[in-house]
Design a protein around this motif. Structure first.
Motif, short mmCIF file in Angstrom:
data_model
loop_
_atom_site.label_atom_id
_atom_site.label_comp_id
_atom_site.label_asym_id
_atom_site.label_seq_id
_atom_site.Cartn_x
_atom_site.Cartn_y
_atom_site.Cartn_z
N MET A 1 1.20 2.84 14.01
CA MET A 1 1.76 3.63 12.89
C MET A 1 1.55 4.96 13.41
N ASP A 2 2.56 6.07 12.91
CA ASP A 2 2.62 7.35 13.48
C ASP A 2 1.73 8.23 12.56
N GLU A 3 1.40 9.24 13.03
CA GLU A 3 0.72 10.32 12.09
C GLU A 3 1.29 10.48 10.80
N PRO A 4 2.45 10.68 10.38
CA PRO A 4 2.97 11.03 9.02
C PRO A 4 2.68 9.87 7.97
N SER A 5 2.91 8.78 8.66
CA SER A 5 2.67 7.46 7.97
C SER A 5 1.13 7.24 7.63
N ARG A 6 0.15 7.54 8.64
CA ARG A 6 -1.30 7.54 8.45
C ARG A 6 -1.56 8.49 7.25
N ARG A 7 -0.96 9.50 7.26
CA ARG A 7 -1.35 10.60 6.08
C ARG A 7 -0.91 9.98 4.86
N THR A 8 0.17 9.29 4.91
CA THR A 8 0.78 8.98 3.48
C THR A 8 -0.33 7.89 3.09
N LEU A 9 -0.71 7.00 3.87
CA LEU A 9 -1.66 5.82 3.59
C LEU A 9 -2.97 6.40 3.24
N GLN A 10 -3.37 7.31 3.81
CA GLN A 10 -4.56 8.21 3.55
C GLN A 10 -4.70 8.64 2.14
N ARG A 11 -3.51 9.26 1.66
CA ARG A 11 -3.19 9.97 0.34
C ARG A 11 -3.31 8.52 -0.65
N VAL A 12 -2.51 7.66 -0.25
CA VAL A 12 -2.34 6.49 -1.26
C VAL A 12 -4.24 5.92 -1.57
N LEU A 13 -4.61 5.88 -0.59
CA LEU A 13 -6.07 5.31 -0.47
C LEU A 13 -7.09 6.08 -1.45
N LYS A 14 -6.83 7.42 -1.09
CA LYS A 14 -7.55 8.37 -1.86
C LYS A 14 -7.42 8.19 -3.54
N LYS A 15 -6.12 8.33 -3.68
CA LYS A 15 -5.81 8.30 -4.86
C LYS A 15 -5.78 6.84 -5.67
N THR A 16 -5.89 5.64 -5.17
CA THR A 16 -6.25 4.42 -5.87
C THR A 16 -7.54 3.93 -5.80
N GLY A 17 -8.36 4.09 -4.58
CA GLY A 17 -9.41 3.71 -4.29
C GLY A 17 -9.26 2.30 -3.48
N ALA A 18 -7.98 1.74 -3.27
CA ALA A 18 -7.68 0.44 -2.63
C ALA A 18 -8.26 0.51 -1.34
N LYS A 19 -8.42 -0.74 -0.70
CA LYS A 19 -8.95 -1.10 0.45
C LYS A 19 -7.85 -1.72 1.26
N VAL A 20 -7.93 -1.11 2.61
CA VAL A 20 -6.67 -1.83 3.39
C VAL A 20 -7.07 -3.06 4.19
N GLN A 21 -6.23 -3.78 4.01
CA GLN A 21 -6.30 -5.24 4.91
C GLN A 21 -5.22 -5.56 5.71
N LEU A 22 -5.22 -5.18 7.14
CA LEU A 22 -4.13 -5.00 7.97
C LEU A 22 -3.68 -6.44 8.34
N SER A 23 -2.41 -6.77 8.04
CA SER A 23 -1.95 -7.87 8.56
C SER A 23 -0.66 -7.51 9.66
N ARG A 24 -0.65 -8.33 10.81
CA ARG A 24 0.62 -7.98 11.49
C ARG A 24 1.26 -9.13 11.51
N GLY A 25 2.67 -9.16 11.63
CA GLY A 25 3.42 -10.28 11.48
C GLY A 25 5.00 -9.93 12.05
N ASP A 26 5.98 -11.02 11.71
CA ASP A 26 7.31 -10.77 11.97
C ASP A 26 7.73 -10.01 10.69
N SER A 27 8.44 -8.95 10.78
CA SER A 27 9.00 -8.37 9.57
C SER A 27 9.72 -9.34 8.68
N GLU A 28 10.63 -10.29 8.83
CA GLU A 28 10.99 -11.28 7.86
C GLU A 28 9.97 -11.82 6.93
#
Length: 95
Positions: A1-28
């Motif tokens: 994940m690039d830096e602009p996307s990390r910043r976006t995700l951090q802003r969302v987490l701060k705003k919502t209090g959500a927790k990240v659960q990473l899942s990797r996989g096929d885009s489909e």
């Protein structure tokens, strides 16, 4: 994940209090899970012309000004269509 996307995700987490659960996989598979409501957000490189554009919402290109050519795969978030509040939150956090 690039830096602009990390910043976006951090802003969302701060705003919502959500927790990240990473899942990797096929885009489909991951986009199918968004469509089914099993995932809230997927990050990847997607073109605006993706055949998935009718099933999921592709957010703005991360870290880029303007709209890239519609066939160019660029870093962006994908989310469930119709979840307008969520889509607006992600788009605002992307700016």
């Amino acid at each position: 994940m690039d830096e602009p996307s990390r910043r976006t995700l951090q802003r969302v987490l701060k705003k919502t209090g959500a927790k990240v659960q990473l899942s990797r996989g096929d885009s489909e598979d991951l986009l199918s899970q968004i469509e089914q409501g099993k995932l809230d957000l997927v990050f990847g490189e997607f073109p605006r012309s993706s055949p998935w554009k009718k099933a999921v919402h592709f957010g703005s290109a991360q870290g880029r000004l303007g709209k890239p050519p519609k066939d160019l795969k660029v870093p962006r978030f994908a989310m469930m269509n119709g979840e307008n509040g969520w889509i607006m939150l992600i788009e605002k956090a992307s700016k």
